[in-house]
Write an enzyme that holds these catalytic residues in place. Structure first.
Site, PDB file in Angstrom:
ATOM      1  N   CYS A  99      -4.755  46.099 -10.719  1.00  0.00           N
ATOM      2  CA  CYS A  99      -3.853  45.048 -10.243  1.00  0.00           C
ATOM      3  C   CYS A  99      -2.914  45.691  -9.225  1.00  0.00           C
ATOM      4  CB  CYS A  99      -3.068  44.447 -11.398  1.00  0.00           C
ATOM      5  SG  CYS A  99      -1.851  43.224 -10.867  1.00  0.00           S
ATOM      6  N   CYS A 244      -1.640  38.189  -5.856  1.00  0.00           N
ATOM      7  CA  CYS A 244      -2.598  39.087  -6.513  1.00  0.00           C
ATOM      8  C   CYS A 244      -2.842  40.250  -5.562  1.00  0.00           C
ATOM      9  CB  CYS A 244      -3.905  38.356  -6.813  1.00  0.00           C
ATOM     10  SG  CYS A 244      -5.241  39.441  -7.376  1.00  0.00           S
TER      11      CYS A 244
END
Length: 307
Positions: A99, A244
């Protein structure tokens, strides 16, 4: 979700809440991997009604401890035993490889808490080592660059969102993505896309699901030569999020491919803010803000249902 203790009393569990361009995380510091992070407990903690609420959970743990405890079979590529490892879980409790926004917040927390004394260091992840640079930081704000590794293109595929079908580029940035650059899509059109029924991917292309990015075609380069674009994202195991990090890198690679290029720098706007993405032949980077907004303690028994 409890720590191993020697007595009958379970201590209150300390947490920090942070976000990177409004992609938000609960951070738990657990150097020796004593916490039992079950999928159900992580999902409850990330739930915005039952728990603290977040798009994901970041456990701060020494890499060697995860191997010793059997959480990892072996250290990923480039990760040293003493590196701090970002043990990342999606909001549904599932394990995720990487991430990019999470790494920025994770690095900020390490510097702000004093766990790391240098501005350049390596964060371990399931996708491998991720070098970071903390350009500036205080207890609340930081500006962080993360080296995101190589970007691999794996052909094209389709996704259905509501009644519309979009074609995109299958991209691996340590986790799978379908990044769809839509010609003539305006910012207003992008904002109107309805993700409420989820996304439907081609199962032969993504047996285990993928993140999906819808991206506008690039505009005129800014004063620093960066191509501007806008993006929305639907994350596997989470749903739509405000940002994201790996999705931004995937979107950057897709925009450059749309331009017939393989390298360049972009400035991409998401609902949660704006970041810089750089794509090179030998890797990629993501630079953007981090905020640590709160900290506190989970009271013992928080995860038990009321009697």
């Amino acid at each position: 979700m409890t720590a191993t203790t020697s007595g009958d009393q379970t201590p209150a569990l300390h947490f920090v809440k942070g976000h990177g361009t409004q992609n938000d995380f609960v951070i738990l510091t657990d150097p020796a991997a004593h916490l039992d992070l079950t999928q159900a407990h992580v999902a409850a903690l990330c739930d915005r009604r039952r728990g603290i609420g977040a798009d994901g959970l970041l456990r701060v743990v020494r890499s060697a401890a995860l191997v010793e405890r059997g959480v990892l079979d072996a250290l990923p590529d480039g990760v040293a035993p003493d590196d701090w490892f970002m043990d990342y879980r999606n909001a549904d409790g599932s394990v995720a490889e990487m991430c990019g926004n999470g790494v920025r917040v994770f690095a900020h927390h390490l510097r702000a808490s004093g766990l790391v004394a240098a501005d350049r260091f390596t964060v371990g992840s399931r996708a491998g080592a991720r070098p970071v640079v903390v350009h500036a930081h205080d207890a609340v704000h930081a500006d962080v660059t993360v080296e995101m590794g190589t970007v691999r293109r794996d052909g094209d595929s389709l996704v259905r969102i509501g009644d519309d079908v979009y074609r995109g580029v299958m991209i691996d940035v340590g986790n799978p993505h379908l990044a769809c650059v839509v010609p003539d899509l305006t910012a207003t059109d992008l904002a109107a896309i309805d993700f409420s029924d989820g996304v439907v991917l081609e199962p032969d292309a993504f047996a285990h699901g993928a993140n999906v990015e819808i991206v506008t075609a690039p505009g005129t380069p800014d004063g620093q030569g960066r191509l501007p674009a806008s993006m929305r994202v639907f994350e596997r195991g989470v749903g739509e999020t405000r940002s994201c990090g790996t999705g931004l890198v995937a979107a950057g690679a897709a925009v450059l491919a749309h331009q017939g290029e393989s390298a360049g720098t972009l400035c991409i706007t998401v609902p949660g803010g704006r970041v810089e993405v750089g794509i090179r032949a030998d890797g990629s980077h993501l630079r953007g803000p981090s905020m640590l907004v709160a900290e506190g303690h989970l009271r013992p028994g928080w995860d038990r249902p009321a009697s």
